[in-house]
Write an enzyme that holds these catalytic residues in place. Structure first.
Site, PDB file in Angstrom:
ATOM      1  N   GLU A 152       2.548  -6.008   6.994  1.00  0.00           N
ATOM      2  CA  GLU A 152       1.463  -5.167   7.707  1.00  0.00           C
ATOM      3  C   GLU A 152       1.933  -4.900   9.205  1.00  0.00           C
ATOM      4  O   GLU A 152       1.791  -3.815   9.944  1.00  0.00           O
ATOM      5  CB  GLU A 152       0.311  -5.180   7.665  1.00  0.00           C
ATOM      6  CG  GLU A 152      -0.216  -4.948   6.214  1.00  0.00           C
ATOM      7  CD  GLU A 152      -0.106  -6.441   5.192  1.00  0.00           C
ATOM      8  OE1 GLU A 152      -0.670  -6.221   4.097  1.00  0.00           O
ATOM      9  OE2 GLU A 152       0.668  -7.229   5.743  1.00  0.00           O
ATOM     10  N   GLU A 185      -1.561  -9.611  -1.527  1.00  0.00           N
ATOM     11  CA  GLU A 185      -2.980  -9.782  -1.471  1.00  0.00           C
ATOM     12  C   GLU A 185      -3.683  -9.566  -2.704  1.00  0.00           C
ATOM     13  O   GLU A 185      -4.486 -10.538  -3.240  1.00  0.00           O
ATOM     14  CB  GLU A 185      -3.771  -8.724  -0.485  1.00  0.00           C
ATOM     15  CG  GLU A 185      -3.399  -8.959   0.930  1.00  0.00           C
ATOM     16  CD  GLU A 185      -3.963  -7.777   1.683  1.00  0.00           C
ATOM     17  OE1 GLU A 185      -4.741  -8.213   2.798  1.00  0.00           O
ATOM     18  OE2 GLU A 185      -3.812  -6.806   1.563  1.00  0.00           O
ATOM     19  N   GLY A 225      -0.379  -5.298   0.063  1.00  0.00           N
ATOM     20  CA  GLY A 225      -1.488  -5.430  -0.932  1.00  0.00           C
ATOM     21  C   GLY A 225      -1.070  -5.805  -2.160  1.00  0.00           C
ATOM     22  O   GLY A 225      -1.918  -6.683  -2.772  1.00  0.00           O
ATOM     23  N   ALA A 275       0.798  -1.268  -0.028  1.00  0.00           N
ATOM     24  CA  ALA A 275      -0.129  -0.156   0.289  1.00  0.00           C
ATOM     25  C   ALA A 275       0.812   1.468   0.160  1.00  0.00           C
ATOM     26  O   ALA A 275       2.108   1.234   0.330  1.00  0.00           O
ATOM     27  CB  ALA A 275      -0.950   0.191   1.336  1.00  0.00           C
TER      28      ALA A 275
END
Length: 256
Positions: free
Chosen positions: A130, A110, A107, A64
């Site tokens: 994270e 993901e 991300g 992110a």
């Protein structure tokens, strides 16, 4: 320069390329929206039967964009913006293939796991880091990791935030196939074309059975599978496929 490049390739394949190289394709809100728009547009295109999502040689997506997240608070309206890419991928009715080179972090990892198949280069690096910045995965990282790798291995990587290799990701069931780095995109497109050439309704039914069965008890999942199996006998492609087999010729599928 657009942050997302979209192409339509031969063989009914759509290509979505993340194009934010200066930030290693860090997933800003605008980039997430761009990916969501691209996936939705290709999903709605009758000429496309499979979609490849990729980055560049250095990064699939390096997590992110933390500059956009640092001041957020619970129930911040921006959380809805962060979810648009996940929703688009989850709702996509066509197979998604992640072509992963370089970093797939946070991300980015993901996003790869949102796809049906993941083709990774030998040098690809994955992580859900994270926890190291005081948060946790929020776009399916815990649940998809758990379902792919199991509790013990998922927690080993989620709780430490450490990186793992493409070979380790393949062993855990996160990656479908590992190839040399310079062959990732080519192999991803080859697989996409093979899938796109199959009977579309059968492909859709298989994906539906896998996705529904993944979260259902075995007995329920088997019922779903059998219902979909029987429904395919009402399709033109079932008649063409079996007829071609019995007549020893190549089938000509229409997607009907």
């Amino acid at each position: 320069m657009s942050e997302v490049q979209v192409e339509k390739l031969e063989g009914r394949v759509g290509l979505v390329l993340l194009n934010r190289p200066a930030r290693r394709n860090a997933l800003s809100i605008s980039l997430r929206k761009g990916v969501a728009d691209a996936v939705q547009a290709l999903d709605a295109d009758d000429d496309i039967r499979a979609i490849v999502i990729g980055g560049d040689e250095r990064a699939f997506a390096a997590g992110a964009d933390l500059g956009e997240l640092a001041d957020m608070v619970p129930l911040d309206p921006r959380f809805e913006d962060l979810a648009v890419m996940r929703r688009a991928c989850d709702a996509c009715g066509k197979p998604l293939i992640a072509a992963v080179r370089g970093y797939a972090l946070g991300g980015g990892c993901e996003l790869a796991m949102m796809c049906d198949l993941v083709v990774a280069g030998q040098g690809a690096i994955f992580a859900q880091p994270e926890v190291r910045v005081g948060i946790m995965p929020g776009a399916g990282g815990t649940q998809r990791f758990l379902r792919a790798a199991g509790k013990a291995r998922a927690l080993r990587w989620l709780l430490t935030g450490e990186a793992f290799t493409a070979a380790q990701a393949e062993a855990m069931g996160i990656v479908s196939e590992v190839v040399p780095d310079d062959q990732v995109m080519e192999r991803s497109v080859v697989l996409a074309r093979k899938i796109a050439a199959q009977p579309a309704k059968a492909v859709t039914a298989i994906r539906e059975a896998i996705r529904a069965g993944d979260n259902a008890p075995l007995e329920t999942a088997l019922m779903i599978e059998n219902r979909l199996f029987q429904m395919l006998f009402a399709t033109a492609d079932q008649r063409e496929g079996m007829g071609a087999f019995l007549e020893k010729r190549e089938p000509s599928f229409t997607g009907k």
